[in-house]
Design a protein around this motif. Structure first.
Motif, short mmCIF file in Angstrom:
data_model
loop_
_atom_site.label_atom_id
_atom_site.label_comp_id
_atom_site.label_asym_id
_atom_site.label_seq_id
_atom_site.Cartn_x
_atom_site.Cartn_y
_atom_site.Cartn_z
N LYS A 31 34.01 14.98 30.14
CA LYS A 31 35.37 14.82 29.61
C LYS A 31 36.21 13.95 30.54
O LYS A 31 37.08 13.20 30.11
CB LYS A 31 36.02 16.19 29.41
N LEU A 47 38.92 21.20 30.23
CA LEU A 47 38.46 21.97 29.08
C LEU A 47 39.09 23.35 29.15
O LEU A 47 39.08 24.01 30.20
CB LEU A 47 36.93 22.08 29.05
N THR A 81 32.76 19.34 31.40
CA THR A 81 34.08 19.03 31.96
C THR A 81 34.00 17.71 32.72
O THR A 81 34.93 16.89 32.65
CB THR A 81 34.58 20.17 32.87
N GLY A 95 39.34 15.46 33.98
CA GLY A 95 38.97 16.02 32.69
C GLY A 95 39.28 17.51 32.67
O GLY A 95 39.16 18.19 33.69
#
Length: 186
Positions: free
Chosen positions: A161, A139, A158, A137
């Motif tokens: 995600k 960000l 994060t 993930g």
């Protein structure tokens, strides 16, 4: 990294790529006279917003393509391939704001124990990639600022995600990478 003028050029290039693809289903060519610095391989993301809300965001976190080419490709993908949204329509084009983020190469954040991430990562400066096995993930640095997150919130989101638990950053075998970005927008 790159100059403000080059950043403005990339935003216009992204806008042109999106409009040309949506209205004519054609992928634009990179101009022959593009600045040599925009031919260097760099990571890039294109974020689309409509009325202040996210409308698409896709990118290459790693420097795998020449920057100008990467921007064209991810701009089209952000407008047409983000699985969170339907493709942008021609009638929406005037309402969309284009933002281009140019990324440094992600670097592994080295720590003796996971709690040290709280001191090594800085909100507003760093973007994050969390990786565990096949889960990953990312960000961008501007996300925690826009959401007013502290470092704990940033790490947790994060992980989320990546499809992992919010506290996965404390687990063995999790890798955390940081990167910085320059942001240019309309």
């Amino acid at each position: 990294m790159i100059s403000d003028g080059e950043g403005e050029f990339l935003v216009k290039l992204a806008r042109n790529a999106i409009e040309t693809y949506i209205t004519h289903k054609k992928i634009i060519n990179i101009p022959d006279d593009v600045n040599p610095s925009l031919k260097e391989e760099m990571g890039a993301f294109v974020t689309l917003n409509r009325d202040g809300d996210l409308r698409g965001c896709i990118g290459y976190p790693e420097p795998v393509k020449p920057l100008a080419q990467a921007v064209v490709e991810v701009a089209i993908s952000a407008a047409t391939q983000d699985p969170r949204f339907p493709p942008v329509t021609a009638t929406e084009l005037e309402e969309i704001q284009v933002e281009v983020s140019v990324l440094t190469k992600p670097e592994l954040v080295e720590v003796g124990k996971p709690a040290e991430y709280l001191e090594k990562v800085e909100v507003g400066r760093d973007g994050l990639i969390v990786e565990k096995g096949m889960y990953r993930g990312l960000l961008l640095p501007q996300v925690p600022v826009e959401w007013n997150w502290d470092i704990g919130d940033f790490l947790a989101n994060t992980c989320i995600k990546a499809g992992l638990s919010p506290d996965c950053w404390l687990e063995e075998g999790v890798k955390l990478y940081s990167f910085q970005s320059q942001i240019f927008s309309e």
